[in-house]
Design a protein around this motif. Structure first.
Motif, PDB file in Angstrom:
ATOM      1  N   GLY A 273       0.725  -1.281  -0.016  1.00 41.50           N
ATOM      2  CA  GLY A 273       0.164   0.084   0.023  1.00 41.50           C
ATOM      3  C   GLY A 273       1.006   1.312  -0.053  1.00 41.50           C
ATOM      4  O   GLY A 273       0.323   2.583   0.152  1.00 41.50           O
ATOM      5  N   ALA A 274       2.075   1.079  -0.218  1.00 40.90           N
ATOM      6  CA  ALA A 274       3.148   2.300  -0.128  1.00 40.90           C
ATOM      7  C   ALA A 274       3.772   2.406  -1.681  1.00 40.90           C
ATOM      8  O   ALA A 274       5.010   2.656  -1.595  1.00 40.90           O
ATOM      9  CB  ALA A 274       3.831   2.321   0.910  1.00 40.90           C
ATOM     10  N   GLY A 275       3.242   2.042  -2.722  1.00 41.81           N
ATOM     11  CA  GLY A 275       3.686   2.123  -3.971  1.00 41.81           C
ATOM     12  C   GLY A 275       4.114   1.051  -4.418  1.00 41.81           C
ATOM     13  O   GLY A 275       4.821   0.938  -5.712  1.00 41.81           O
ATOM     14  N   GLY A 276       4.285   0.028  -3.897  1.00 37.25           N
ATOM     15  CA  GLY A 276       4.961  -1.252  -4.497  1.00 37.25           C
ATOM     16  C   GLY A 276       4.413  -1.960  -5.513  1.00 37.25           C
ATOM     17  O   GLY A 276       5.222  -2.290  -6.397  1.00 37.25           O
ATOM     18  N   THR A 277       3.037  -1.657  -5.876  1.00 41.15           N
ATOM     19  CA  THR A 277       2.339  -2.497  -6.878  1.00 41.15           C
ATOM     20  C   THR A 277       2.642  -1.522  -7.951  1.00 41.15           C
ATOM     21  O   THR A 277       2.205  -2.146  -9.151  1.00 41.15           O
ATOM     22  CB  THR A 277       1.031  -2.517  -6.625  1.00 41.15           C
ATOM     23  OG1 THR A 277       0.108  -1.339  -6.393  1.00 41.15           O
ATOM     24  CG2 THR A 277       0.567  -3.534  -5.453  1.00 41.15           C
ATOM     25  N   GLN A 278       3.131  -0.308  -7.882  1.00 45.31           N
ATOM     26  CA  GLN A 278       3.381   0.481  -9.048  1.00 45.31           C
ATOM     27  C   GLN A 278       4.561   0.758  -9.285  1.00 45.31           C
ATOM     28  O   GLN A 278       5.183   0.729 -10.365  1.00 45.31           O
ATOM     29  CB  GLN A 278       2.808   2.181  -8.652  1.00 45.31           C
ATOM     30  CG  GLN A 278       1.117   1.963  -8.202  1.00 45.31           C
ATOM     31  CD  GLN A 278       0.404   1.400  -9.446  1.00 45.31           C
ATOM     32  OE1 GLN A 278       0.260   1.634 -10.359  1.00 45.31           O
ATOM     33  NE2 GLN A 278      -0.504   0.235  -8.878  1.00 45.31           N
TER      34      GLN A 278
ATOM     35  N   HIS B 134      -6.459 -11.055  -5.473  1.00 44.56           N
ATOM     36  CA  HIS B 134      -7.071 -10.588  -6.812  1.00 44.56           C
ATOM     37  C   HIS B 134      -6.850  -8.921  -6.618  1.00 44.56           C
ATOM     38  O   HIS B 134      -6.974  -8.408  -7.853  1.00 44.56           O
ATOM     39  CB  HIS B 134      -8.648 -10.930  -6.799  1.00 44.56           C
ATOM     40  CG  HIS B 134      -8.726 -12.359  -7.339  1.00 44.56           C
ATOM     41  ND1 HIS B 134      -9.000 -12.636  -8.537  1.00 44.56           N
ATOM     42  CD2 HIS B 134      -8.405 -13.543  -6.634  1.00 44.56           C
ATOM     43  CE1 HIS B 134      -9.025 -13.801  -8.912  1.00 44.56           C
ATOM     44  NE2 HIS B 134      -8.666 -14.413  -7.527  1.00 44.56           N
ATOM     45  N   GLY B 135      -6.987  -8.486  -5.378  1.00 41.90           N
ATOM     46  CA  GLY B 135      -6.843  -7.048  -5.164  1.00 41.90           C
ATOM     47  C   GLY B 135      -5.611  -6.560  -5.926  1.00 41.90           C
ATOM     48  O   GLY B 135      -5.284  -5.290  -6.510  1.00 41.90           O
ATOM     49  N   ALA B 136      -4.514  -7.317  -5.555  1.00 38.96           N
ATOM     50  CA  ALA B 136      -2.902  -7.300  -6.076  1.00 38.96           C
ATOM     51  C   ALA B 136      -2.898  -7.238  -7.591  1.00 38.96           C
ATOM     52  O   ALA B 136      -2.410  -6.064  -8.183  1.00 38.96           O
ATOM     53  CB  ALA B 136      -2.101  -8.322  -5.419  1.00 38.96           C
ATOM     54  N   VAL B 137      -3.698  -8.252  -8.201  1.00 42.89           N
ATOM     55  CA  VAL B 137      -3.493  -8.142  -9.686  1.00 42.89           C
ATOM     56  C   VAL B 137      -4.472  -6.719 -10.299  1.00 42.89           C
ATOM     57  O   VAL B 137      -3.790  -6.056 -11.220  1.00 42.89           O
ATOM     58  CB  VAL B 137      -4.048  -9.436 -10.380  1.00 42.89           C
ATOM     59  CG1 VAL B 137      -4.153  -9.190 -11.865  1.00 42.89           C
ATOM     60  CG2 VAL B 137      -3.372 -10.606  -9.689  1.00 42.89           C
TER      61      VAL B 137
ATOM     62  N   MET C 154      -4.062   2.740  -3.349  1.00 49.80           N
ATOM     63  CA  MET C 154      -4.395   3.213  -2.069  1.00 49.80           C
ATOM     64  C   MET C 154      -5.754   2.745  -1.917  1.00 49.80           C
ATOM     65  O   MET C 154      -6.195   1.998  -0.586  1.00 49.80           O
ATOM     66  CB  MET C 154      -4.098   4.669  -1.904  1.00 49.80           C
ATOM     67  CG  MET C 154      -4.396   5.262  -0.474  1.00 49.80           C
ATOM     68  SD  MET C 154      -3.543   4.085   0.735  1.00 49.80           S
ATOM     69  CE  MET C 154      -2.498   5.179   1.620  1.00 49.80           C
ATOM     70  N   SER C 155      -6.826   3.024  -2.626  1.00 45.70           N
ATOM     71  CA  SER C 155      -8.133   2.564  -2.369  1.00 45.70           C
ATOM     72  C   SER C 155      -8.129   1.055  -2.395  1.00 45.70           C
ATOM     73  O   SER C 155      -9.016   0.521  -1.191  1.00 45.70           O
ATOM     74  CB  SER C 155      -9.049   3.249  -3.472  1.00 45.70           C
ATOM     75  OG  SER C 155      -9.188   2.389  -4.334  1.00 45.70           O
ATOM     76  N   ILE C 156      -7.490   0.270  -3.097  1.00 42.06           N
ATOM     77  CA  ILE C 156      -7.803  -1.221  -2.869  1.00 42.06           C
ATOM     78  C   ILE C 156      -7.093  -1.849  -1.490  1.00 42.06           C
ATOM     79  O   ILE C 156      -7.898  -2.391  -0.924  1.00 42.06           O
ATOM     80  CB  ILE C 156      -6.845  -1.769  -4.132  1.00 42.06           C
ATOM     81  CG1 ILE C 156      -7.794  -1.608  -5.264  1.00 42.06           C
ATOM     82  CG2 ILE C 156      -7.062  -3.405  -3.565  1.00 42.06           C
ATOM     83  CD1 ILE C 156      -6.964  -2.151  -6.486  1.00 42.06           C
ATOM     84  N   PHE C 157      -5.895  -1.052  -1.071  1.00 38.93           N
ATOM     85  CA  PHE C 157      -5.289  -1.568   0.293  1.00 38.93           C
ATOM     86  C   PHE C 157      -6.317  -1.016   1.231  1.00 38.93           C
ATOM     87  O   PHE C 157      -6.513  -1.899   2.239  1.00 38.93           O
ATOM     88  CB  PHE C 157      -3.997  -0.617   0.267  1.00 38.93           C
ATOM     89  CG  PHE C 157      -3.344  -0.505   1.592  1.00 38.93           C
ATOM     90  CD1 PHE C 157      -2.678  -1.667   1.918  1.00 38.93           C
ATOM     91  CD2 PHE C 157      -3.493   0.457   2.571  1.00 38.93           C
ATOM     92  CE1 PHE C 157      -2.011  -1.850   3.173  1.00 38.93           C
ATOM     93  CE2 PHE C 157      -3.021   0.374   3.836  1.00 38.93           C
ATOM     94  CZ  PHE C 157      -1.994  -0.609   3.894  1.00 38.93           C
ATOM     95  N   MET C 158      -6.913   0.047   1.219  1.00 37.79           N
ATOM     96  CA  MET C 158      -7.612   0.736   2.239  1.00 37.79           C
ATOM     97  C   MET C 158      -9.108  -0.014   2.424  1.00 37.79           C
ATOM     98  O   MET C 158      -9.537  -0.536   3.534  1.00 37.79           O
ATOM     99  CB  MET C 158      -8.180   2.176   2.086  1.00 37.79           C
ATOM    100  CG  MET C 158      -6.976   3.031   2.551  1.00 37.79           C
ATOM    101  SD  MET C 158      -6.450   2.816   4.354  1.00 37.79           S
ATOM    102  CE  MET C 158      -6.001   4.330   4.285  1.00 37.79           C
TER     103      MET C 158
END
Ligand SMILES: C[C@H](O)CC(=O)SCCNC(=O)CCNC(=O)[C@H](O)C(C)(C)COP(=O)(O)OP(=O)(O)OC[C@H]1O[C@@H](n2cnc3c(N)ncnc32)[C@H](O)[C@@H]1OP(=O)(O)O
Length: 728
Positions: free
Chosen positions: A139-144, A244-247, A268-272
Motif C-alpha cells: 500500500g505504499a507504492g509497491g504495486t506501482q 485479486h486486489g493485487a492484480v 491506496m483505495s484497494i489497500f484501504m
C-alpha cells in the motif's frame, strides 16, 4: 530516540529505527517514520551532504520488515507522518539516495527502498512484498514501482506469491542496482555507490525517479498476463481477496493515460478497502501473530542452551524415523539413525537419501548441500552408538512396553544432559518418561506425517518435563524449521484429540443419510484442504478401528448408553476398505490417477450405506459444517479449560499447520470466536447435546458456557489468565 546519522565522507547514512531496540525488525511504526523523516529532511537541507544512504539499524539484522502490523486497524488511519509521507519526501530528494539492504527488506521496507534512486544489497539479503499473506496489498507504492523497475510479469509473480526474492534474482530483475562483494559491508558499498552517483547530472538523477518511467516490456500482453494470473489464483471467496486486489492494482500500473499519482490512488483505495473490510485479512493477521505466540517461549522461561548442541539420535528407521532424521540432517545436525533390524535400517537410509534428493530436484537444496547433509548420518543397529548424542527422538512403532524398554536402556547409555523425546501420537508420555532416572529431561515430540514435509510438531510436556528441557526442545524445533507448539499430555494431545469428535460426528451424519462426498465437500467449501472422510482414508480406516477394538467398543462392545455408530468399523470389517493404501476406503482410488491419491465417488460404498440406513435425511451444508466442526471446537475449549495448551492461538496454529485449516479463516478457535460467534456455537452445541445425549463431545465445555455468560472472547480470557503463568 532519534536515529543516528553517521558521516561517511560526504555521504550521510541514516539508520532505520536506530536506538529503538524493542523494534527488532525495524518495522516502520510511527516513531520510526517520524525520526527517519526528520533525518531525511535534515540531510537534504545540509549542503555538506552530497548523498544519502538509508540502512538498517545496528541492533537488527534486517533492513526493515515493513509497516508496523500492530498499527493496522479497521479505520485504516495511520498517525502522520504516514509511510506515504515518508516515501514522498524521500523520492523528492534531489541528491542521490541509496538503500543499503542487509537481511530482509519486506513490504513497506522494500517500498521505502524503491523510493530511493538506487538500491544495493548484501549478497545474502532477501527482498519481497509479502502483504498478501496479511490479507492486504502493498500500500505504499509497491504495486506501482515494482512493475516499473522490473516488469509486470515479475511484479505479478512476486506480489501475488508474496515470496522472498534472493539478492541475485532481485539484481537480475532490476530491483537492485548492485550487490556488495563478499566481505564488504553493504553500508560501505552503498556509500561508495552514492558518492559516484553524486557525479551524475541532475537530469540523470531526476530520471531515476520511478514516477517518470513507463512500464518496461510490451504492454500489449499485460492484460492477458494479468487475466491468466487471476485464473490460477484462489477465488476471492476462497482466500483470494488480497491476491485479486493485487492484480487489479498492478493492472493500474500500465493503464494508458493514467498518471503515476492516479495509479498510487488506485493502489491506496484497494489497500484501504482490504484493510477495513476483509475478514480474510483480519484472520491472516491474527494467524501471523498467533504463530509467533504459539511457537515462542512463555514469559520467564529459561533461555535455551547456547550453543544448542547438535548431535541427535533417531531410533526407528521406518518412514517416520527416516523423515525425522531428514529434518535434522537438513538443518546441519550430526544424526545417528538406529534400527535394531539391519534390513529396516538399510530401508531407512534409502528413504533419507530419497528425501534429500527430492530437495535437490525441487530446487530447495544444492546437490553439494544434500551430499554434505547425508554425510552427517551414521547408521547403526545398536542403541549404544547413541552414547555421545545430545538429543534422542525415539520413533519406533506405537507400543508402550517397547518404548519403555528403549527409554530404560537409553538411561544407561546416554549422558546426563541428553534429552530423550518420544514421537508417540497416542501413548502416555508421563509413563514412557517415568522409567528413566531423571525424567525431567523427557518429553514428547509429535511429528506429523510425512515428517520431512509437514511443518507441525506438537512438543508434548509431561508431568516430569523441566522448563529447561522445554526451552531446548523448542529451540531445536525452530532450528529444524518446524512450527513447534507446546502442548500438555492427554489422549491425542491437542490436534488428534480434537479430530476424534469431528470424524466421529461426521460418521453419524453419514449414518443419518448424508453422502460421504457431501460431508467432505461442505468442509472443503469452508476452505479446509480435505474433509473428514478423505482424512480417514489417508490416515487408514483400520487404525481407528484398531483403537476402538482396544477400547473394547468395536464389534458390538460399546457400553450401554454410549452413542456409537459401527459404520466406520464395518467399512473395514465388511468391505476391507482401509483407505488410500489399499486403493479403497470411503472413496475409490485409481493408481493411474494422481498416484492413486485422488478420491473418487464409490458406488460400492454408496450402495452399502443405503442398504444399512435406507434413504436417510437430507442435510444443508451449514448443518454438516456445524455438526462436524462444533464438536471439534467444543473439544478445543475443553483442552484450554484443562490447561492442555496455554492459549487458543496454539490450537489455531496446530490446525493451520497440521490439519489443512485455511489460514484466511485464522484457525478453528478464531473461526468460532470471531466469525461464527461463541453464543451460536454454544446454543447449537446445547441443542445437539439435548438431542444426542450419550456422546461426550456434545456436552458443552464449561469454559465455553462461562465465556458466553460473560460475553468474553477466548483470546481475552487467555490474556487475563497468562498474567501469572510460567509454562503451559
Ligand atoms: C503499506 C505496506 O505495504 C504494508 C506492509 O508493509 S505490511 C508488512 C509486510 N511485512 C511483512 O509481512 C513481514 C512480516 N515479518 C516477517 O516475515 C518476519 O517477522 C521476518 C522475516 C521479518 C523476521 O522473522 P524472524 O527473524 O523469524 O522474527 P519474528 O519472530 O518473525 O519477528 C520478530 C518480532 O517482530 C515482530 N514483527 C515482525 N514483522 C513485523 C511487522 N512488520 N510489524 C510489526 N511487528 C513485526 C514479530 O511479531 C515478532 O515479535 P515478538 O518478538 O513480539 O514475537
Amino acid at each position: 530516540m532519534l536515529g543516528t546519522a553517521r558521516r561517511f565522507m560526504s555521504t550521510r547514512v541514516l539508520k532505520i529505527a536506530q536506538g529503538i531496540e524493542k523494534n527488532r525488525v525495524n518495522s516502520l511504526g510511527y516513531e520510526t517514520r517520524k525520526n527517519l523523516l526528520n533525518e531525511i529532511n535534515a540531510a537534504n537541507a545540509d549542503p555538506s551532504v552530497k548523498a544519502i544512504v538509508i540502512a538498517g539499524s545496528d541492533h537488527s539484522s534486517a533492513f526493515s520488515a515493513g509497516a508496523d502490523i500492530t498499527e493496522f486497524n479497521a479505520s485504516g488511519e495511520f498517525q502522520r507522518p504516514s509511510l506515504h509521507d515518508l516515501i514522498e519526501t524521500l523520492e523528492a530528494v534531489e541528491k542521490p539516495t541509496v538503500a543499503a539492504i542487509k537481511g530482509v527488506a519486506l513490504g513497506g521496507g522494500l517500498e521505502l527502498a524503491l523510493a530511493c534512486k538506487y538500491r544495493v544489497a548484501d549478497p545474502r539479503a532477501r527482498v519481497g512484498l509479502p502483504e498478501v499473506h496479511l490479507g492486504i496489498i502493498p500500500g505504499a507504492g509497491g504495486t506501482q514501482r515494482l512493475p516499473r523497475v522490473s516488469s509486470v510479469k515479475f511484479a505479478l509473480d512476486t506480489i501475488t506469491s508474496g515470496r522472498m526474492i534472493k539478492a541475485k534474482e532481485a539484481l537480475d530483475n532490476n530491483v537492485l542496482d548492485g550487490v556488495a562483494p563478499d566481505g564488504q559491508s553493504v553500508e560501505d558499498f552503498a556509500s561508495s555507490f552514492a558518492l559516484s552517483a553524486a557525479d551524475n547530472s541532475p537530469q540523470d538523477l531526476a530520471d531515476r525517479n520511478l514516477s517518470t518511467r513507463t512500464v518496461s516490456g510490451d504492454a500489449s500482453g499485460n492484460d492477458a498476463m494479468c487475466d491468466a494470473a487471476k485464473e490460477k489464483l484462489p477465488q476471492p471467496h476462497m482466500g483470494g481477496e488480497a491476491v485479486h486486489g493485487a492484480v487489479d492494482a498492478i493492472k493500474a500500473s500500465y493503464e494508458p493515460g493514467k498518471s503515476f499519482e492516479e495509479c498510487i490512488e488506485t493502489e491506496m483505495s484497494i489497500f484501504m478497502d482490504l484493510l477495513a473490510n476483509s475478514a480474510q485479512g483480519r484472520a491472516r493477521r491474527h494467524a501471523f501473530f498467533a504463530e509467533r505466540v504459539a511457537t515462542g517461549l512463555a514469559r520467564g522461561a529459561p533461555k535455551p542452551s547456547s550453543p544448542l548442541p547438535n548431535k541427535v539420535g533417531v531410533i526407528g528407521a521406518g518412514t517416520m524415523g527416516a523423515g525425522i532424521a531428514t529434518c535434522f540432517l537438513r538443518a546441519g545436525y550430526d544424526v545417528t539413525l538406529v534400527d535394531v533390524n539391519a534390513e529396516g535400517l538399510v530401508r531407512g537410509e534409502k528413504i533419507v537419501k530419497a528425501n534429500l534428493s527430492q530437495d535437490v530436484k525441487r530446487g530447495r537444496a544444492t546437490q553439494e548441500r544434500a551430499d554434505k547433509n547425508l554425510s552427517m548420518m551414521t547408521p547403526s543397529t545398536t542403541l549404544t552408538s547413541l552414547s555421545g548424542v545430545d538429543l534422542v527422538v525415539e520413533a519406533v512403532f506405537e507400543n508402550m512396553d517397547l518404548k519403555k524398554k528403549i527409554f530404560k536402556e537409553l538411561d544407561g547409555i546416554v549422558g546426563e544432559h541428553t534429552i530423550l523425546c518420544t514421537n508417540t501420537s497416542t501413548l502416555d508420555i508421563d509413563e514412557i518418561g517415568g522409567v528413566v532416572k531423571d525424567s525431567s529431561r523427557t518429553m514428547g515430540m509429535h511429528f506429523f506425517s510425512p515428517a520431512n514435509v509437514m511443518k507441525l510438531v506438537e512438543n508434548v510436556q509431561s508431568k516430569h518435563t523441566s522448563d529447561q528441557t522445554i526451552s531446548d526442545v523448542t529451540a531445536h524445533t525452530k532450528k529444524i524449521g518446524k512450527i513447534g507448539v507446546l502442548v500438555g499430555n492427554c489422549d491425542g494431545f491437542v490436534g488428534n484429540r480434537m479430530v476424534a469428535p469431528y470424524t466421529g460426528e461426521a460418521a453419524f451424519c453419514v449414518e443419518e443419510g448424508a453422502g460421504v462426498g457431501d460431508v467432505d465437500a461442505a468442509i472443503v467449501d469452508l476452505g479446509c484442504a480435505i474433509g473428514p472422510f478423505t482424512m480417514g482414508d489417508i490416515a487408514g480406516n483400520d487404525i481407528g478401528y484398531l483403537i476402538r477394538q482396544e477400547k473394547g467398543w468395536a464389534d458390538g462392545g460399546a457400553p450401554a448408553g454410549l452413542r456409537y455408530t459401527d459404520i466406520p468399523d464395518n467399512i473395514v470389517k465388511d468391505l476391507g476398505r482401509i483407505g488410500q493404501k489399499a486403493g479403497k476406503g470411503w472413496y475409490d482410488y485409481d493408481p493411474e490417477i494422481g498416484k492413486g491419491r485422488v478420491p473418487m465417488h464409490s458406488e460400492e460404498v454408496e450402495k452399502w450405506l443405503e442398504a444399512q440406513r435406507g434413504e436417510g435425511v437430507l442435510f444443508e451444508d451449514k448443518d454438516l459444517v456445524e455438526r462436524s466442526l462444533f464438536p471439534l471446537v467444543n473439544e478445543g475449549f475443553k483442552i484450554l479449560e484443562e490447561g492442555i495448551c496455554a492459549r487458543p492461538e496454539h490450537i489455531d496454529i496446530i490446525y493451520i499447520y497440521g490439519y489443512g485449516w485455511p489460514v484466511w479463516r485464522g484457525g478453528p478457535m478464531y473461526w468460532a470466536d470471531k466469525e461464527v460467534g461463541l453464543e451460536h456455537v454454544l446454543k447449537t452445541t446445547e441443542r445437539y447435546y439435548e438431542k444426542y445425549g450419550g456422546s461426550d463431545w456434545w456436552q458443552p465445555s464449561q469454559l465455553l458456557v462461562d465465556l458466553v455468560k460473560e460475553g468474553k472472547s477466548v483470546y481475552k480470557w487467555a490474556d487475563d489468565k497468562s498474567k501469572n503463568q510460567s509454562k503451559l
